[in-house]
Design an enzyme around this catalytic site. Structure first.
Site, PDB file in Angstrom:
ATOM      1  N   GLU A 244      16.306  14.303  77.060  1.00  0.00           N
ATOM      2  CA  GLU A 244      15.928  15.633  77.551  1.00  0.00           C
ATOM      3  C   GLU A 244      14.916  15.462  78.680  1.00  0.00           C
ATOM      4  OE1 GLU A 244      14.134  17.640  74.220  1.00  0.00           O
ATOM      5  OE2 GLU A 244      15.977  17.602  73.046  1.00  0.00           O
ATOM      6  N   LYS A 246      11.419  15.842  80.524  1.00  0.00           N
ATOM      7  CA  LYS A 246      10.026  16.024  80.069  1.00  0.00           C
ATOM      8  C   LYS A 246       9.367  16.986  81.050  1.00  0.00           C
ATOM      9  CE  LYS A 246       6.059  13.386  78.324  1.00  0.00           C
ATOM     10  NZ  LYS A 246       4.949  14.214  78.699  1.00  0.00           N
ATOM     11  N   ARG A 251       2.244  22.532  76.128  1.00  0.00           N
ATOM     12  CA  ARG A 251       2.920  22.510  74.842  1.00  0.00           C
ATOM     13  C   ARG A 251       2.739  23.872  74.191  1.00  0.00           C
ATOM     14  NH1 ARG A 251       3.916  17.863  71.540  1.00  0.00           N
ATOM     15  NH2 ARG A 251       5.400  18.445  69.935  1.00  0.00           N
ATOM     16  N   ARG A 270      -1.205  22.183  72.376  1.00  0.00           N
ATOM     17  CA  ARG A 270      -1.092  20.817  71.863  1.00  0.00           C
ATOM     18  C   ARG A 270      -2.215  20.500  70.887  1.00  0.00           C
ATOM     19  NH1 ARG A 270      -2.634  15.854  71.946  1.00  0.00           N
ATOM     20  NH2 ARG A 270      -1.199  14.146  72.389  1.00  0.00           N
ATOM     21  N   GLU A 299       7.867  23.828  75.479  1.00  0.00           N
ATOM     22  CA  GLU A 299       6.958  23.562  76.602  1.00  0.00           C
ATOM     23  C   GLU A 299       7.104  24.699  77.607  1.00  0.00           C
ATOM     24  OE1 GLU A 299       5.022  20.706  76.689  1.00  0.00           O
ATOM     25  OE2 GLU A 299       4.497  20.448  78.802  1.00  0.00           O
TER      26      GLU A 299
HETATM   27  P1  ATP Z   1       1.399  13.155  78.043  1.00  0.00           P
HETATM   28  O1  ATP Z   1       1.700  14.619  78.097  1.00  0.00           O
HETATM   29  O2  ATP Z   1       0.242  12.740  78.863  1.00  0.00           O
HETATM   30  O3  ATP Z   1       2.580  12.290  78.282  1.00  0.00           O
HETATM   31  P2  ATP Z   1       0.766  13.632  75.341  1.00  0.00           P
HETATM   32  O4  ATP Z   1       0.017  12.714  74.475  1.00  0.00           O
HETATM   33  O5  ATP Z   1       0.227  14.986  75.607  1.00  0.00           O
HETATM   34  O6  ATP Z   1       0.928  12.817  76.641  1.00  0.00           O
HETATM   35  P3  ATP Z   1       3.312  12.788  74.610  1.00  0.00           P
HETATM   36  O7  ATP Z   1       3.435  12.438  73.204  1.00  0.00           O
HETATM   37  O8  ATP Z   1       3.104  11.710  75.538  1.00  0.00           O
HETATM   38  O9  ATP Z   1       2.202  13.875  74.776  1.00  0.00           O
HETATM   39  O10 ATP Z   1       4.611  13.522  75.114  1.00  0.00           O
HETATM   40  C1  ATP Z   1       5.056  14.638  74.490  1.00  0.00           C
HETATM   41  C2  ATP Z   1       4.646  15.824  75.301  1.00  0.00           C
HETATM   42  O11 ATP Z   1       5.603  16.118  76.301  1.00  0.00           O
HETATM   43  C3  ATP Z   1       4.619  17.026  74.421  1.00  0.00           C
HETATM   44  O12 ATP Z   1       3.278  17.244  74.043  1.00  0.00           O
HETATM   45  C4  ATP Z   1       5.147  18.164  75.242  1.00  0.00           C
HETATM   46  O13 ATP Z   1       4.043  18.921  75.688  1.00  0.00           O
HETATM   47  C5  ATP Z   1       5.783  17.525  76.433  1.00  0.00           C
HETATM   48  N1  ATP Z   1       7.215  17.765  76.563  1.00  0.00           N
HETATM   49  C6  ATP Z   1       7.828  18.158  77.701  1.00  0.00           C
HETATM   50  N2  ATP Z   1       9.138  18.243  77.543  1.00  0.00           N
HETATM   51  C7  ATP Z   1       9.420  17.896  76.276  1.00  0.00           C
HETATM   52  C8  ATP Z   1      10.636  17.768  75.521  1.00  0.00           C
HETATM   53  N3  ATP Z   1      11.817  18.005  76.052  1.00  0.00           N
HETATM   54  N4  ATP Z   1      10.524  17.376  74.234  1.00  0.00           N
HETATM   55  C9  ATP Z   1       9.318  17.099  73.680  1.00  0.00           C
HETATM   56  N5  ATP Z   1       8.144  17.199  74.354  1.00  0.00           N
HETATM   57  C10 ATP Z   1       8.197  17.593  75.639  1.00  0.00           C
END
Ligand code: ATP
Length: 569
Positions: A244, A246, A251, A270, A299
């Site tokens: 998918e 990103k 969040r 988040r 998101e």
């Molecule tokens: P970063 O956002 O800096 O990569 P993080 O620690 O906030 O780090 P991660 O675990 O790295 O979060 O990545 C997941 C984040 O990506 C989620 O918190 C969400 O906000 C975002 N996101 C965007 N698109 C998606 C998706 N398709 N599925 C899941 N998460 C997504």
């Protein structure tokens, strides 16, 4: 239990920085407490009156607290100011004026009064706050007031996080930390830590098995791991994976339920703040989804009204404000991309495999008002396809891809290989940016004297401690230096916070309390003899201030070590 007895425990907690000791002290305190008060004790030791998402705030600044102390002990505000200057802590100031009397008041009574004070609002509320808080202070002994006075001004920091409380709950019932996974699982599904403590106290560990998602109480979000290449991703996640885009926005854990015949919507960020008020446009659209109750993971990202293109995070972030919301919503419209469903009409899907959840999601959510969309997804089985799709997402202005394990449950509160992120940085050497805590600043020299800060010390997390990884003196725009300075000033403390581990040659001019999280991109991670983390960031650059993360959520030493190892591949 009397508040005075709690104050003795708080004093013990204040005096130690050993996590083990803190856990033992808390466990003993929890053991002694009554089931009707353990939740309140849990909030109080964290310096709060309720879980964060409930948004209970005192709105009592230091100046107001000085007036309160003056009124409580019938002294001049000037005298309180002098004492504050000398001691640097309003708790100690209040304690020094208090008389050795009182001490009979119960914790529940103090707690109820504090709640009442925090709830004061409207005309004349400031005066009422002063009177009620002063009355409360005058009924307390010096030791109790020392801690109570710190809570409204946000200064009761005893140097431990929710995780230590979870350990202590395990120790309370089992005598050791062996029940922590069970307690943590319940906490991940229902983040009201007071409620969890009460349940353990009332029903023991078996009471936790029934903890289920409940719309209106946040679930801790699932997080993604990193891997250095598309090949490794397939190796680790599965032969066939879901991919998918990103989105780089906010969040949004969307909660929907019905109350008194009315549809209620709550959106949690988040770090589980209630951000519903910021998104009235999304709330209206969410109400049109045809469900009685549901919890979605999603998101929200800004887009350009004219071109329809997604906005970079720096622009989407403008939606994060508390005033002129309607106006800014028109200027920076958002789209909500829903990518998961955790609960629907009374049924939890936390343990349902992702592939099945996706089908349920597809059957539940369609396009709504051009504001809500189902996240697009493809099932792939080759590294080439992963790379192709990731490039496609990047050219659309997105952050990269998320690769998801099709048969995995929803792992609330966990970072794991059920989700792996594949960002632009993955190909550039360091597989991810690093979220660091800003720990202190050095005064600017030369051209930067005007900005205040000229360098700042950052660190990552190891257990409850923060260990340094870089002193950053370049890699910021002028605007970022100004912003850093503005934010840092509000966080200055006179002494090194006890959870900081810093080599003496790196000690900054001014310490900052743990609060500000910054996202750093480095060219390389290297071994370091001087940084306490043992690793350092080479050529660090500030990507952004990460307001949506708490100090608890910065990159951990384990994660940094993994990123270090990945560079060698
Ligand atoms: P970063 O956002 O800096 O990569 P993080 O620690 O906030 O780090 P991660 O675990 O790295 O979060 O990545 C997941 C984040 O990506 C989620 O918190 C969400 O906000 C975002 N996101 C965007 N698109 C998606 C998706 N398709 N599925 C899941 N998460 C997504």
């Amino acid at each position: 239990m009397r508040f005075r007895e709690l104050a003795v425990y708080l004093e013990k907690l204040e005096k130690t920085s050993s996590r083990n000791e803190i856990t033992q002290i808390l466990a003993e305190l929890f053991k002694k407490s009554h089931p009707s008060e353990i939740d309140k004790i849990v909030y109080l030791v964290s310096g709060e009156l309720a879980p964060n998402y409930k948004g209970i705030v005192f709105n009592i600044a230091e100046r107001l607290m000085m007036r309160i102390i003056a009124k409580a002990y019938d002294v001049k505000v000037e005298d309180v100011k002098v004492a504050f200057k000398e001691k640097g802590d309003l708790g100690e100031v209040a304690g020094s004026f208090a008389k050795e009397k009182g001490g009979n008041i119960e914790i529940s009574a103090v707690f109820a009064r504090m709640l009442e004070i925090a709830a004061e609002g409207g005309g004349g509320s400031q005066e009422r706050k002063i009177t009620k808080t002063a009355e409360l202070f005058s009924s307390l002994d010096p030791l109790s007031v020392r801690f109570v006075a710190r809570i409204p001004v946000g200064k009761l920091r005893l140097g431990f996080s929710d995780m230590t409380i979870l350990d202590a709950l395990s120790v309370m019932v089992k005598g050791d930390k062996s029940a922590r996974p069970l307690v943590e699982r319940a906490f991940n599904v229902s983040v009201d830590i007071g409620k969890i403590a009460k349940r353990v106290k009332e029903r023991g560990l078996s009471g936790l098995k029934e903890v289920a998602p409940e719309p209106g109480t946040p679930i801790r979000p699932s997080l993604a791991e990193r891997l250095p290449s598309a090949e490794k991703i397939l190796e680790k996640v599965g032969e066939k994976v879901a991919i998918e885009p990103k989105y780089d926005g906010f969040r949004a854990m969307v909660n929907i339920w019905e109350e008194a015949g009315e549809k209620k919507v709550m959106i949690f960020s988040r770090n589980l703040e209630n951000t519903t008020q910021m998104f009235p446009d999304l709330v209206d659209a969410i109400k049109k989804i045809k469900v009685k109750s549901a919890i979605f993971d999603a998101e929200a990202i800004g887009y350009d009204l004219k071109t329809g293109k997604f906005l970079p995070f720096q622009e989407t972030v403008q939606r994060k404000r508390k005033h002129d919301i309607e106006e800014i919503a028109k200027k920076f419209p958002l789209k909500l991309f829903i990518f998961d469903i955790l609960y629907k009409d009374g049924k939890s899907f936390l343990t349902t495999p992702f592939g099945e959840r996706r089908k349920i999601l597809e059957g539940t959510v369609g396009k709504v008002d051009g504001k809500i969309e189902l996240t697009r997804q493809e099932i792939v089985d080759s590294p080439g396809e992963i790379r192709r799709l990731q490039k496609e997402y990047l050219t659309e202005g997105l952050e990269g891809a998320l690769i998801k394990k099709i048969d995995a449950p929803y792992k609330a509160g966990a970072r794991g290989y059920h989700w792996v992120k594949y960002k632009k940085t993955t190909e550039e050497g360091v597989a991810d940016t690093i979220d660091c805590l800003m720990m202190g600043v050095n005064v600017g020299k030369g051209r930067r004297t005007g900005f205040g800060a000229g360098a700042f010390l950052v660190g990552i997390k190891k257990g409850e401690k923060f260990e340094t990884v870089s002193k950053i003196g370049t890699g910021l725009t002028d605007e970022q230096w100004r912003e850093l300075n503005k934010r840092a000033k509000k966080l200055f403390v006179s002494e090194k916070p006890k959870e900081y581990e810093v080599h003496k040659n790196l000690e900054p001019d001014t310490w900052a309390k743990p609060s500000l999280v910054v996202e750093i991109l480095a060219d390389e991670i290297t071994r370091s003899p001087i940084h306490t983390a043992g690793l350092a960031l080479r050529f660090p650059r500030l990507i952004r201030f990460r307001d949506e993360k708490n100090p608890d959520q910065v990159t951990t030493l384990r994660e940094l070590e993994e990123l270090f190892e990945m560079q060698k591949i």
